[in-house]
Design an enzyme around this catalytic site. Structure first.
Site: not given
Ligand code: C5P
Ligand code: MG
Length: 190
Positions: A14, A89, A128, A134, A146
């Site tokens: 993404k 989400r 990654r 991260r 996740r």
């Molecule tokens: O989108 P990304 O994978 O970078 O998000 C990393 C973490 O940030 C997620 O695993 C979650 O803990 C948090 N997150 C969230 N709600 C969102 C976007 C990210 O809780 N809308």
């Molecule tokens: Mg991302």
């Protein structure tokens, strides 16, 4: 306005594809994961609260994320459109986004769903994790968590947008440029 959602599980590409899309279509990129990590790194109250969830691979509560997105959108007023990456989400987040866009007299144009099988996702995230710094990319239990969150809370959004005739699915495995070409075809079709 052109308002896109780039949708898909963690590691689907993404962020990578968003970077290319914002350049071609002159959109503002809203990556809620990046915003949350920036808050955490700055040591703000919101960031510290969010980190309790991020470090376990859990979702941050809806009201926290929705408020953050609202502030970001207001700060970018005047742009040609947005690409939402990692947001919404959950169904309540999607409903809040629809309401916010309506306040701005606009709506989601289309949702681009990147399809990638789970084995490939785990491989990508572990890789990654070696360079991203991260913590949530480095531990297999956190990565699995996740995915569970994605299955339970995020996947229902596919139907939410399909019911609005806004969901388009794109193969997320292959050359980055080839995937980008396919995404552009979906965007240009709306
Ligand atoms: O989108 P990304 O994978 O970078 O998000 C990393 C973490 O940030 C997620 O695993 C979650 O803990 C948090 N997150 C969230 N709600 C969102 C976007 C990210 O809780 N809308
Ligand atoms: Mg991302």
């Amino acid at each position: 306005m052109l308002n896109l959602i780039i949708f898909g599980p963690p590691g689907a590409g993404k962020g990578t594809q968003s970077e290319k899309i914002i350049e071609r279509y002159q959109l503002a990129h809203i990556s809620t994961g990046d915003l949350l990590r920036a808050e955490r790194n700055a040591g703000t109250e919101l960031g510290n609260k969010a980190n309790e969830f991020i470090s376990k691979g859990e979702l941050v509560p809806d009201e926290v994320v929705i408020g953050m997105v609202r502030n970001f959108m207001v700060s970018k007023s005047g742009v040609q459109g947005f690409i939402f990456d990692g947001f919404p989400r959950t169904i309540p987040q999607a409903e809040a986004l629809d309401a916010m866009l309506m306040e701005f007299d606009t709506a989601i144009s289309t949702v681009l769903g990147l399809e990638v099988v789970e084995d490939e996702l785990v491989k990508r995230l572990m890789l990654r994790g070696q360079t991203s710094g991260r913590v949530d990319d480095q531990d297999e239990d956190t990565i699995r968590n996740r995915f569970r969150e994605y299955q339970n809370k995020t996947l229902p959004l596919k139907d939410y947008y399909a019911n609005q005739k806004k969901y388009q699915s794109v193969q997320g495995i292959g050359e980055i440029d080839e995937i980008f070409t396919n995404l552009c075809a979906c965007i240009d079709a709306v």
